[in-house]
Design a protein around this motif. Structure first.
Motif, PDB file in Angstrom:
ATOM      1  N   HIS A 177     -46.293 -14.270  -6.010  1.00 48.32           N
ATOM      2  CA  HIS A 177     -47.418 -15.092  -5.566  1.00 48.32           C
ATOM      3  C   HIS A 177     -48.306 -15.500  -6.740  1.00 48.32           C
ATOM      4  O   HIS A 177     -48.710 -16.662  -6.847  1.00 48.32           O
ATOM      5  N   ILE A 178     -48.584 -14.560  -7.623  1.00 47.21           N
ATOM      6  CA  ILE A 178     -49.385 -14.878  -8.808  1.00 47.21           C
ATOM      7  C   ILE A 178     -48.641 -15.885  -9.678  1.00 47.21           C
ATOM      8  O   ILE A 178     -49.229 -16.881 -10.138  1.00 47.21           O
ATOM      9  N   ASP A 179     -47.348 -15.665  -9.907  1.00 44.18           N
ATOM     10  CA  ASP A 179     -46.557 -16.591 -10.731  1.00 44.18           C
ATOM     11  C   ASP A 179     -46.502 -17.984 -10.106  1.00 44.18           C
ATOM     12  O   ASP A 179     -46.580 -18.997 -10.816  1.00 44.18           O
ATOM     13  N   ARG A 180     -46.357 -18.044  -8.800  1.00 43.40           N
ATOM     14  CA  ARG A 180     -46.299 -19.342  -8.105  1.00 43.40           C
ATOM     15  C   ARG A 180     -47.578 -20.142  -8.355  1.00 43.40           C
ATOM     16  O   ARG A 180     -47.547 -21.325  -8.678  1.00 43.40           O
ATOM     17  N   HIS A 181     -48.709 -19.458  -8.212  1.00 45.50           N
ATOM     18  CA  HIS A 181     -49.979 -20.150  -8.410  1.00 45.50           C
ATOM     19  C   HIS A 181     -50.280 -20.419  -9.888  1.00 45.50           C
ATOM     20  O   HIS A 181     -50.983 -21.374 -10.201  1.00 45.50           O
ATOM     21  N   ARG A 182     -49.712 -19.621 -10.793  1.00 50.58           N
ATOM     22  CA  ARG A 182     -49.850 -19.936 -12.223  1.00 50.58           C
ATOM     23  C   ARG A 182     -49.209 -21.288 -12.501  1.00 50.58           C
ATOM     24  O   ARG A 182     -49.764 -22.123 -13.214  1.00 50.58           O
ATOM     25  N   GLY A 183     -48.063 -21.528 -11.902  1.00 48.74           N
ATOM     26  CA  GLY A 183     -47.414 -22.834 -12.059  1.00 48.74           C
ATOM     27  C   GLY A 183     -48.292 -23.962 -11.553  1.00 48.74           C
ATOM     28  O   GLY A 183     -48.365 -25.028 -12.173  1.00 48.74           O
ATOM     29  N   GLN A 184     -48.973 -23.738 -10.446  1.00 49.51           N
ATOM     30  CA  GLN A 184     -49.875 -24.768  -9.907  1.00 49.51           C
ATOM     31  C   GLN A 184     -51.033 -25.031 -10.858  1.00 49.51           C
ATOM     32  O   GLN A 184     -51.404 -26.183 -11.091  1.00 49.51           O
ATOM     33  N   VAL A 185     -51.611 -23.968 -11.406  1.00 52.09           N
ATOM     34  CA  VAL A 185     -52.738 -24.131 -12.339  1.00 52.09           C
ATOM     35  C   VAL A 185     -52.273 -24.847 -13.607  1.00 52.09           C
ATOM     36  O   VAL A 185     -52.984 -25.719 -14.128  1.00 52.09           O
TER      37      VAL A 185
END
Length: 184
Positions: A161-169
């Motif tokens: 989940h953290i990695d997924r949102h890092r991609g978004q940021v």
């Protein structure tokens, strides 16, 4: 099989990478949205905080309740033995609707939410002190979207989940830079 320490370390690395992706963002950049219905970096970070805080609390309460014999989530699971990436592929829609408990709702400065998210690592590690490698195979409380998962899968989910949102940021950062260059 991955052990508790390895899973906690994977979450720690994902968290550090996420926070590094925020480094150097000023408030205007952190508040910028490429579209009205998109989340900005502040909202994504706030969401990560609420989602992880709730996930850790849920796991902690569930583990203690299982040990006390007051709750059990054992039984057949459609997610049994699957890596978290497969679980997400099977259970999430293209643009998932966030459960209200994990939705960004307060806003504020990026520094606040980045600090709050960073602080969850010590909370997760304190929970990890209670968790044995054998516990990783026990079903924890169900995820609101993905359903039944073991404690090990729930820890894998935190990293994912953290990695997924890092991609978004990171994509937001790139879009912001492109929008600024167009204006020049």
């Amino acid at each position: 099989m991955t052990n508790t320490h390895q899973l906690l370390q994977q979450v720690a690395v994902a968290r550090r990478n996420y926070l590094t992706s925020l480094a150097g963002m000023d408030e205007s950049q952190a508040q910028w949205k490429p579209a009205p219905d998109a989340w900005n970096a502040v909202e994504i970070t706030e969401h990560l905080f609420w989602a992880e805080q709730g996930g850790i609390l849920g796991m902690w309460k569930t583990l203690l309740s299982i040990r006390a014999g007051t709750v059990s989530f054992e039984g057949a699971s459609p997610n049994g033995g699957l890596p978290v990436e497969d679980i997400i592929r099977r259970t999430w829609q293209e643009k998932e609707i966030v459960p209200p408990v994990a939705a960004p709702r307060m806003g504020g400065p990026l520094g606040f939410w980045a600090s709050a998210l960073a602080g969850l690592q010590s909370t997760l590690e304190a929970f990890g002190e209670l968790l044995t490698d054998e516990d990783l195979l026990i079903q924890a409380h169900p995820h609101p979207i993905s359903g039944p998962m073991t404690f090990g899968q729930r820890l894998e989910f935190l990293r994912f989940h953290i990695d997924r949102h890092r991609g978004q940021v990171e994509r937001l950062n790139d879009s912001f830079a492109e929008s600024i260059s167009v204006l020049r």
